[in-house]
Design a protein around this motif. Sequence first.
Motif, short mmCIF file in Angstrom:
data_model
loop_
_atom_site.label_atom_id
_atom_site.label_comp_id
_atom_site.label_asym_id
_atom_site.label_seq_id
_atom_site.Cartn_x
_atom_site.Cartn_y
_atom_site.Cartn_z
N GLY A 153 3.17 -10.89 14.02
CA GLY A 153 3.11 -12.03 13.12
C GLY A 153 3.71 -11.67 11.77
O GLY A 153 4.86 -11.24 11.66
N ASP A 154 2.90 -11.80 10.74
CA ASP A 154 3.35 -11.53 9.37
C ASP A 154 3.24 -10.05 9.01
O ASP A 154 3.72 -9.61 7.97
CB ASP A 154 2.51 -12.36 8.40
N ILE A 155 2.63 -9.26 9.87
CA ILE A 155 2.33 -7.86 9.56
C ILE A 155 3.43 -6.95 10.10
O ILE A 155 3.77 -7.00 11.29
CB ILE A 155 0.98 -7.44 10.14
N CYS A 156 3.99 -6.13 9.23
CA CYS A 156 4.93 -5.09 9.62
C CYS A 156 4.28 -3.73 9.38
O CYS A 156 3.57 -3.54 8.38
CB CYS A 156 6.22 -5.18 8.82
N GLY A 157 4.52 -2.80 10.29
CA GLY A 157 3.92 -1.49 10.13
C GLY A 157 4.79 -0.38 10.68
O GLY A 157 5.66 -0.60 11.54
N TYR A 158 4.55 0.82 10.15
CA TYR A 158 5.22 2.01 10.65
C TYR A 158 4.23 3.16 10.67
O TYR A 158 3.38 3.27 9.78
CB TYR A 158 6.43 2.40 9.78
N CYS A 194 -6.64 16.43 17.21
CA CYS A 194 -6.52 16.62 15.74
C CYS A 194 -5.13 16.23 15.24
O CYS A 194 -4.49 16.95 14.46
CB CYS A 194 -6.83 18.07 15.36
N ILE A 195 -4.67 15.07 15.72
CA ILE A 195 -3.35 14.56 15.33
C ILE A 195 -3.50 13.73 14.06
O ILE A 195 -4.36 12.85 13.96
CB ILE A 195 -2.74 13.71 16.46
N HIS A 196 -2.67 14.02 13.08
CA HIS A 196 -2.69 13.31 11.81
C HIS A 196 -1.83 12.06 11.91
O HIS A 196 -0.72 12.10 12.46
CB HIS A 196 -2.19 14.21 10.68
N VAL A 197 -2.32 10.96 11.38
CA VAL A 197 -1.64 9.67 11.48
C VAL A 197 -1.42 9.11 10.08
O VAL A 197 -2.36 8.98 9.29
CB VAL A 197 -2.47 8.67 12.32
N LYS A 198 -0.16 8.79 9.78
CA LYS A 198 0.18 8.14 8.51
C LYS A 198 0.69 6.74 8.84
O LYS A 198 1.61 6.58 9.64
CB LYS A 198 1.24 8.94 7.76
N PHE A 199 0.08 5.72 8.20
CA PHE A 199 0.37 4.33 8.56
C PHE A 199 0.71 3.53 7.31
O PHE A 199 -0.11 3.37 6.41
CB PHE A 199 -0.86 3.72 9.25
N ALA A 200 1.95 3.03 7.24
CA ALA A 200 2.39 2.15 6.15
C ALA A 200 2.50 0.73 6.68
O ALA A 200 2.99 0.50 7.78
CB ALA A 200 3.74 2.62 5.61
N SER A 201 2.02 -0.23 5.88
CA SER A 201 2.02 -1.62 6.34
C SER A 201 2.34 -2.55 5.18
O SER A 201 2.17 -2.21 4.01
CB SER A 201 0.64 -1.99 6.92
N ALA A 202 2.80 -3.76 5.54
CA ALA A 202 3.16 -4.76 4.52
C ALA A 202 3.16 -6.14 5.16
O ALA A 202 3.30 -6.29 6.37
CB ALA A 202 4.53 -4.45 3.92
N SER A 203 3.02 -7.14 4.29
CA SER A 203 3.13 -8.54 4.69
C SER A 203 4.57 -8.99 4.48
O SER A 203 5.10 -8.90 3.36
CB SER A 203 2.18 -9.41 3.86
N LEU A 204 5.21 -9.47 5.54
CA LEU A 204 6.60 -9.93 5.43
C LEU A 204 6.72 -11.13 4.50
O LEU A 204 7.64 -11.21 3.68
CB LEU A 204 7.14 -10.27 6.81
#
Length: 271
Positions: free
Chosen positions: A27-32, A103-113
């Motif tokens: 939807g409106d959510i973009c993520g990486y 023990c996997i590290h997760v980095k998550f960037a997100s934004a509203s289009l």
Amino acid sequence: MSDSNSIVVGRSNDSKYVAFGDDCQFGDICGYVLVAVKRSRIPWVLRELDKIKSEFGIPSNTPLHCRVLFGFHQREKAGLGHLTREAAQSIAIRCLLLLNNACIHVKFASASLSQFASTMGTTIDLWDQQQEARTDLTVHHDPKGLISMLAQMCMMIPWSERRLSNVRDLEIVVSMDKTQAKLFGDCSRQAHHLINAFSDIGAPTGGVFQFTPRVGTEATDPLLQLADVAVYALCHRLDRGEKALFWRTQLPSVRLLQELPYIPINRLKST
């Protein structure tokens, strides 16, 4: 920028850690997402991933893609018609638990289009050093373009985990995406090439890091499958709708999660 002060990072094939990256739009959510795993632990993680597939009757060489697992017709086309939506949910849960167990590290960037589009407008005003004049660049409200910015955030912003703080000791593998994408200006590139970035954060004095991740597929780099599941789950978790209730309430917490919400502030808009 001269090559003399650029330090190429992201291609170290003998690094202690490897980070796998993938994207999602819901939807409106973009993520990486980048999921960083200790290189010596990769064989064990792959065996555990194959165990999950085996328990659900998925061939080892069939990649896990959430857009396939959670789409009835897509499951049929992929030869996974025996799976139900409930089975797909169980697979997602098992994969997230694997992130924690390994023990996997997760980095998550997100934004509203939509927020990006309304804030940035249609042009930005920049100084062109070569022309020694101001110039307007078109802003494209392209989800793949915005996702490329989120990917760059994931690479450039330091990891909160001290053991990942040396970017020169980290190989970065991003999922191949040949979609033509634009963000600023009228030149388009394949989405996985838009991710390349420069940053002086943490670089030696006078130097700059040049992030040039390796482009891979699930066939060459099977742990991209975990990045796929992670970014799909985390993007859906941000949705407030009733259909996303499972993602908000039933998923296990990702223990080593670093979240990077992007809120655009346009100080470069043309008047």
